[in-house]
Design an enzyme around this catalytic site. Sequence first.
Site, PDB file in Angstrom:
ATOM      1  N   CYS A 153      -0.725   2.130  71.841  1.00  0.00           N
ATOM      2  CA  CYS A 153      -0.785   1.649  73.219  1.00  0.00           C
ATOM      3  C   CYS A 153      -0.513   0.153  73.356  1.00  0.00           C
ATOM      4  O   CYS A 153      -0.572  -0.594  72.396  1.00  0.00           O
ATOM      5  CB  CYS A 153      -2.174   1.886  73.798  1.00  0.00           C
ATOM      6  N   ASN A 174      -6.439  -0.071  74.056  1.00  0.00           N
ATOM      7  CA  ASN A 174      -5.502  -0.001  72.939  1.00  0.00           C
ATOM      8  C   ASN A 174      -6.316   0.088  71.671  1.00  0.00           C
ATOM      9  O   ASN A 174      -7.188  -0.756  71.426  1.00  0.00           O
ATOM     10  CB  ASN A 174      -4.610  -1.256  72.906  1.00  0.00           C
ATOM     11  N   GLY A 175      -6.066   1.116  70.861  1.00  0.00           N
ATOM     12  CA  GLY A 175      -6.811   1.270  69.619  1.00  0.00           C
ATOM     13  C   GLY A 175      -7.355   2.670  69.514  1.00  0.00           C
ATOM     14  O   GLY A 175      -6.958   3.570  70.257  1.00  0.00           O
ATOM     15  N   ASP A 201      14.198  -1.817  54.603  1.00  0.00           N
ATOM     16  CA  ASP A 201      13.429  -1.141  55.651  1.00  0.00           C
ATOM     17  C   ASP A 201      12.000  -1.667  55.583  1.00  0.00           C
ATOM     18  O   ASP A 201      11.575  -2.213  54.561  1.00  0.00           O
ATOM     19  CB  ASP A 201      13.478   0.380  55.443  1.00  0.00           C
ATOM     20  N   GLY A 228       4.385   2.177  73.292  1.00  0.00           N
ATOM     21  CA  GLY A 228       4.068   3.523  73.758  1.00  0.00           C
ATOM     22  C   GLY A 228       5.024   3.929  74.849  1.00  0.00           C
ATOM     23  O   GLY A 228       5.219   3.168  75.801  1.00  0.00           O
ATOM     24  N   TYR A 238       5.745  -4.202  61.369  1.00  0.00           N
ATOM     25  CA  TYR A 238       6.534  -3.202  62.059  1.00  0.00           C
ATOM     26  C   TYR A 238       6.343  -3.110  63.568  1.00  0.00           C
ATOM     27  O   TYR A 238       7.317  -2.970  64.312  1.00  0.00           O
ATOM     28  CB  TYR A 238       6.206  -1.850  61.396  1.00  0.00           C
ATOM     29  N   CYS A 275      -4.181   1.235  55.295  1.00  0.00           N
ATOM     30  CA  CYS A 275      -3.197   2.279  54.972  1.00  0.00           C
ATOM     31  C   CYS A 275      -2.506   2.009  53.636  1.00  0.00           C
ATOM     32  O   CYS A 275      -1.979   2.921  53.015  1.00  0.00           O
ATOM     33  CB  CYS A 275      -2.197   2.454  56.111  1.00  0.00           C
TER      34      CYS A 275
HETATM   35  S1  SF4 Z   1      -4.933   1.086  58.450  1.00  0.00           S
HETATM   36 FE1  SF4 Z   1      -2.857   0.154  58.417  1.00  0.00          FE
HETATM   37  S2  SF4 Z   1      -1.926   0.645  60.399  1.00  0.00           S
HETATM   38 FE2  SF4 Z   1      -4.157   1.027  60.561  1.00  0.00          FE
HETATM   39  S3  SF4 Z   1      -5.045  -0.859  61.387  1.00  0.00           S
HETATM   40 FE3  SF4 Z   1      -5.173  -1.012  59.165  1.00  0.00          FE
HETATM   41  S4  SF4 Z   1      -3.238  -2.030  58.532  1.00  0.00           S
HETATM   42 FE4  SF4 Z   1      -2.973  -1.313  60.634  1.00  0.00          FE
END
Ligand code: SF4
Length: 467
Positions: free
Chosen positions: A12, A112-113, A355, A38, A252, A447
């Site tokens: 969002c 947002n979140g 990329d 979004g 990104y 992540c």
């Molecule tokens: S897990 Fe990755 S995509 Fe999610 S908030 Fe943390 S850094 Fe950002």
Amino acid sequence: MLAELKGLNEECGIFGVWGHQDAAQLTYYGLHSLQHRGQEGTGIVVSDGKTLKGVKGEGLVAEIFTTEAMAGLTGTAAIGHVRYATAGGGGYENVQPLLFHSQSGSLALAHNGNLVNANSLKHQLETQGSIFQTSSDTEVLAHLIRRSGYPHLNDRVKNALSMLKGAYAYLIMTETELMVALDPHGLRPLSLGMLGDAYVVASETCAFDVVGAEYIREIMPGELLIINDNGLTSERFAVSTTKAICMMEYVYFSRPDSNIHGINVHTARKNLGKRLALEAPIDADVVTGVPDSSISAAIGYAEEAGIPYEMGLIKNRYVGRTFIQPSQSLREQGVKMKLSAVRGVVEGKRVVMVDDSIVRGTTSRRIVSLLKEAGATEVHVVISSPPIKNPCFYGIDTSTKEELIASDKSVEEIRELIGADSLTFLTVEGMMHALGQEGTNGYCLGCFTGNYPTEIYPDTLQYYYQK
Ligand code: SF4
């Protein structure tokens, strides 16, 4: 990379104005500049000091806010939202801002979140008699505010916010106030600006440039701003805060012309590319980037490596949203519709393809094959972030763990699957170094590393780790 093809989507974007006679129009322009965050739904709610009214719908900003729709949005304050549907799914009822009316007044919410304890809070609230009109986690806050026992709204909001866990940037508007809140880790970007005497708030600073507002500062983790006709006050609703801004905003999601905590996103991406060239030197003829988000990193790589940057891939900007379908088969078809390799640039050349990330791997495979079909003799894929091995719980749709190609495959296995001649990911250290940081403090890298800044609740884990 193209968000809708990659399987990595921002949830969002939010924008708000207080104290301007063209509040709705400014919000329209602000949302337009946040459209990349979004594309599935959007809405604006305005206040004329006595009532709140809104327009919302499923579609792009330019589609929903027709001249007729805008004509009804009169008032000097507004909040708006662009939505990518993940938590709670799509549907008109989940499009924000959400608007609630009660005998004590109205309340509009834009979020947002993603909350990591939404399900347990919902369960608790339903047991106490709440009935939810949406399946989104945003509505939880409205119920918590309503049920809080404090006499003043500001205290009820602070009390409600203190029960939430996860990522949230909230705009909360009544007839007479605009409140702005950021979670105790500040996971999502949120900035304050001014346009004359009017206050402006936006997920990204690029929205300020579009409406002509001056950037003032970031909203701090755990801060609640209260804006009304008497001005602005800052309060805190969280005692303990640890900043952990989402690294993927730099890699990104955010627009290259936005600044986050003083760092320009294009410059950050360029530095990621430069660092990658040091970590992964390759003997090649041309460097190309996957449009749009990888162009900055590709320019950085080319500059550092001393290899010419060329436009080896072209994005077709006139493919309608009809082709944006979240199923695997259509996603692959979508790559063909949206990207073309430039034969005159890559034919007979050894190509470095930059990329920003690899999620499922299917899009990378297709792009490598596009380049080879166009005559590239070698395609070396370099990624300006580390492998995404874990899901995001904070509002980025990275899919479930099993869909993430790097969750159970080695770099060599991924290279083979995507058909590249070589594959290199940036290291975590290199990524932090590119942002001018010594360690990982101040950033969420969940992540990549699996270390998340918040506790993750079992019902959330179950969803993301389904097998
Ligand atoms: S897990 Fe990755 S995509 Fe999610 S908030 Fe943390 S850094 Fe950002």
